[in-house]
Design a protein around this motif. Sequence first.
Motif, PDB file in Angstrom:
ATOM      1  N   UNK A  92       0.792  -1.211   0.159  1.00 42.38           N
ATOM      2  CA  UNK A  92      -0.095   0.053  -0.067  1.00 42.38           C
ATOM      3  C   UNK A  92       0.774   1.204  -0.170  1.00 42.38           C
ATOM      4  N   UNK A  93       2.062   1.290   0.865  1.00 41.28           N
ATOM      5  CA  UNK A  93       3.050   2.409   0.743  1.00 41.28           C
ATOM      6  C   UNK A  93       3.365   2.816  -0.599  1.00 41.28           C
ATOM      7  N   UNK A  94       3.953   1.700  -1.458  1.00 43.58           N
ATOM      8  CA  UNK A  94       4.394   1.861  -2.749  1.00 43.58           C
ATOM      9  C   UNK A  94       3.230   2.516  -3.508  1.00 43.58           C
ATOM     10  N   UNK A  95       2.004   1.961  -3.395  1.00 41.31           N
ATOM     11  CA  UNK A  95       0.952   2.584  -4.271  1.00 41.31           C
ATOM     12  C   UNK A  95       0.628   3.760  -3.815  1.00 41.31           C
ATOM     13  N   UNK A  96       0.490   4.086  -2.582  1.00 42.59           N
ATOM     14  CA  UNK A  96       0.362   5.417  -1.922  1.00 42.59           C
ATOM     15  C   UNK A  96       1.161   6.606  -2.698  1.00 42.59           C
ATOM     16  N   UNK A  97       2.495   6.250  -2.688  1.00 42.12           N
ATOM     17  CA  UNK A  97       3.541   6.920  -3.261  1.00 42.12           C
ATOM     18  C   UNK A  97       3.072   7.379  -4.927  1.00 42.12           C
ATOM     19  N   UNK A  98       2.934   6.095  -5.348  1.00 46.93           N
ATOM     20  CA  UNK A  98       2.778   6.310  -6.977  1.00 46.93           C
ATOM     21  C   UNK A  98       1.514   6.963  -7.191  1.00 46.93           C
ATOM     22  N   UNK A  99       0.649   6.882  -6.221  1.00 48.07           N
ATOM     23  CA  UNK A  99      -0.675   7.698  -6.491  1.00 48.07           C
ATOM     24  C   UNK A  99      -0.601   9.378  -6.340  1.00 48.07           C
ATOM     25  N   UNK A 100       0.168   9.481  -5.236  1.00 44.04           N
ATOM     26  CA  UNK A 100       0.584  10.800  -5.022  1.00 44.04           C
ATOM     27  C   UNK A 100       1.405  11.542  -6.189  1.00 44.04           C
ATOM     28  N   UNK A 101       2.273  10.664  -6.607  1.00 39.84           N
ATOM     29  CA  UNK A 101       3.246  11.202  -7.927  1.00 39.84           C
ATOM     30  C   UNK A 101       2.253  11.376  -8.948  1.00 39.84           C
ATOM     31  N   UNK A 102       1.480  10.520  -9.380  1.00 37.09           N
ATOM     32  CA  UNK A 102       0.579  10.630 -10.476  1.00 37.09           C
ATOM     33  C   UNK A 102      -0.318  11.680 -10.568  1.00 37.09           C
ATOM     34  N   UNK A 103      -0.860  11.783  -9.452  1.00 32.55           N
ATOM     35  CA  UNK A 103      -2.053  12.841  -9.313  1.00 32.55           C
ATOM     36  C   UNK A 103      -1.670  14.197  -9.362  1.00 32.55           C
TER      37      UNK A 103
END
Lengths: 276, 276
Positions: A92-103
């Motif tokens: 989830x931490x990897x995805x949360x980072x990816x999500x913030x960067x992408x968004x």
Amino acid sequence: MMNLLEHDNILPNSLAESVLYSMRAGGKRLRPILMRAAFESFGGRGDKVLPVAAALEMVHTYSLIHDDLPAMDDDDYRRGQLTNHKKFGEATAILAGDALLTRSFSVIGQAVGIQPEEKVYLMSYLSEAAGPTGMIAGQTLDMEAEDKESTLDQLEQIHNLKTGKLLTYAIVAGAYLAGVKPETLDLMKQFGTYIGLIFQVQDDILDVTGDASVLGKPVGSDEENKKSTYPKLLGLDGAKAQMDKYVNLAHQCLEQAEIKDSRLHELTVYLSRRTS
Amino acid sequence: MMNLLEHDNILPNSLAESVLYSMRAGGKRLRPILMRAAFESFGGRGDKVLPVAAALEMVHTYSLIHDDLPAMDDDDYRRGQLTNHKKFGEATAILAGDALLTRSFSVIGQAVGIQPEEKVYLMSYLSEAAGPTGMIAGQTLDMEAEDKESTLDQLEQIHNLKTGKLLTYAIVAGAYLAGVKPETLDLMKQFGTYIGLIFQVQDDILDVTGDASVLGKPVGSDEENKKSTYPKLLGLDGAKAQMDKYVNLAHQCLEQAEIKDSRLHELTVYLSRRTS
């Protein structure tokens, strides 16, 4: 089948929770503060910088989440609370980072009151500052420098890329949105580079002389990690002298840019004396 | 100090090597092919789609690198070669993924021959399709669905988000750059959703009936991972019937959009019959 396009946009709760946990962890909000200060120092008024400042803080937060991962710095605490992966698990931490960067990019792209050419500039520049020739290059070089002696020049390069690029983005984006000339933008890029170095020297000094309870993280970790730092290369007094040099050079940039407002001067001094 | 701005842009070798390893691993290049086909089907000519197609392939490649990580799917092989983290280590793989995602936006931002308004649309839409209400939402829901029975509707939702959003981006971006009307863009969004589902049903079918040496990855892994799939929910014949439904609906979208060129029709059929 009929409602295929109905469940088109979903934000899963677990992901939202993890993203918001790190965004709300606080911190100094230094990048948004610098962006607004630069914007207003050049006569900018209103809330035009807000979405861009939010996007930058999202990118900064993503970088902290990924930096803290077990495969990277393997940190358990950040800003006095459990790191994202300690709280929500690594996936989830990897995805949360990816999500913030992408968004972050569509936060700029969908902003009201910024022209398309300005958006393209701000989004492309964010991509460069945070990307493989910017912050990610710094992170890579920093990893490769572990357990090795670095020269002062190498240390500056790492910090310029890893920390300086996003701090510079804050200042340049603020000045750009206030409509400054290209020459002034170049001066602000230089100013941003010095701000990044001031930030980092003080970080290194605080790791030696700081108070863990004020910092919200343990001190002495550089010594433990065998990291090259300013105090190690120059001694504590030498590091402080180096900082004074950077502070003078930063002030010179501001004078050349003919800024009347004193806020960026004050922030420069604050960063050189901060205790957390 | 004097050369502070000289070492401004650095691409570390190790990072470049890791990024290029995954970009050059091949694969079907399905997204670029779909984008170009959509562009030309609506009368687009020239190389305008190329940078956008490259950016999309970069985002797709980043998602594979992060998906393969030990904390996520923990895969050792991808496209018949070692996964990025198996080859370069976990830290570099995380950074390589971050680098590809971040850089993709400036690849569009710096493209020649695309107008600023078009760039803002394409960058913002990429951020949405790949972000926390798009692909990353799908990845999160997919993780949460592991070891659970899903309904057909839940399965469609996951695939629509995880795979469908980027495939739809390919088609919509191509049509958009060819200058189609908003109504046609909506039809192409629907077409993209069906293409995503066709892709996924065939993926599930191949995991049951496919040849590992042709696929470049092991078969039977869905059974092993207790993943919900179309064949499991509907039986193998039921899954094939479901695919035929999607294929018909996809063709209907193309007919409504009044496309004369047959390439998107052919790609639809190819995707429903692919063996790798």
